[in-house]
Design a protein around this motif. Structure first.
Motif, PDB file in Angstrom:
ATOM      1  N   ALA A 107       1.029  -1.216   0.501  1.00  0.00           N
ATOM      2  CA  ALA A 107      -0.102  -0.218  -0.026  1.00  0.00           C
ATOM      3  C   ALA A 107       0.695   2.025   0.096  1.00  0.00           C
ATOM      4  N   VAL A 110       0.958   5.751  -0.138  1.00  0.00           N
ATOM      5  CA  VAL A 110       0.662   7.254  -0.306  1.00  0.00           C
ATOM      6  C   VAL A 110       1.424   8.158  -0.650  1.00  0.00           C
ATOM      7  N   PRO A 126      -3.881   8.440  -2.085  1.00  0.00           N
ATOM      8  CA  PRO A 126      -3.439   6.599  -1.538  1.00  0.00           C
ATOM      9  C   PRO A 126      -3.016   6.572  -3.260  1.00  0.00           C
ATOM     10  N   GLN A 142      -1.991   3.963  -6.228  1.00  0.00           N
ATOM     11  CA  GLN A 142      -2.701   2.915  -6.841  1.00  0.00           C
ATOM     12  C   GLN A 142      -1.892   2.165  -7.733  1.00  0.00           C
TER      13      GLN A 142
END
Length: 204
Positions: free
Chosen positions: A139, A141, A202, A204
């Motif tokens: 993940a 950010v 965020p 992707q």
């Protein structure tokens, strides 16, 4: 210690560091970072240091919304070369908070706890957002700081010029220092949660 009172009122960043736990450096590996830690690291307090502290806080909170961030398990990418502007100063603060280090970082123990190479820099300016990536979930950010909404005292330019030219008396030096720290105070205490100042997106 003779520090401004607002340092102790600034947000606190709570992390968990498994290396610190294994080595007995902190009970349970829990490490809490206060703004004063960043000030001691940098040797001064300014909007850049405070901004880096808030950027790190926002990035870690976004990646670990329900638990302390796992220090040493996060990669950080700076959007500019290491020697450009305040990039290096901000990176040092982010290393403090995340454990992510460049080639001079800790190389790990038996393949674990490696921090070396987790901090990277762009070869040329690629915008303003700093990237934070969890190594386990991938993940990511992007966090951007915009301090234009926290303007400084318009008299600061003249005060600074007088100080640098050795024309300032004690009263002017005090006025400059107080106004300087007041801007830092406002950034830390009034704008730490402002999405217009600390922008998290965020990736992707």
């Amino acid at each position: 210690m003779n520090f401004p009172d607002f340092y102790g009122q600034a947000p606190v960043i709570r992390t968990h560091d498994p290396l610190a736990a294994m080595l007995g450096a902190a009970s349970g590996g829990v490490l809490e970072y206060h703004y004063l830690d960043a000030v001691r690291l940098a040797g001064h307090s300014c909007p850049t240091v405070a901004g880096a502290f808030l950027i790190g806080r926002a990035g870690l909170a976004a990646l670990y919304p329900d638990e302390p961030a796992e220090r040493g398990a996060i990669a950080v990418h700076m959007p500019a070369p290491e020697k450009e502007g305040v990039t290096g100063v901000m990176a040092q603060v982010l290393t403090l908070l995340t454990g992510a280090a460049s080639d001079n970082g800790f190389h790990g123990i038996a393949g674990r706890f490696k921090r070396q190479g987790l901090l990277s820099f762009s070869e040329r300016r690629e915008g303003e957002a700093i990237l934070f990536k969890r190594l386990d979930t991938r993940a990511t950010v992007a966090v951007r700081l915009d301090i234009s909404q926290v303007p400084g005292d318009p008299a600061q330019g003249e005060r600074l010029a007088a100080i640098l030219q050795d024309r300032a008396d004690d009263a002017l030096r005090t006025a400059f220092a107080n106004a300087w720290q007041d801007r830092v105070r406002r950034l830390l205490l009034e704008f730490a949660e402002d999405p217009g100042v600390i922008q998290v997106t965020p990736v992707q």
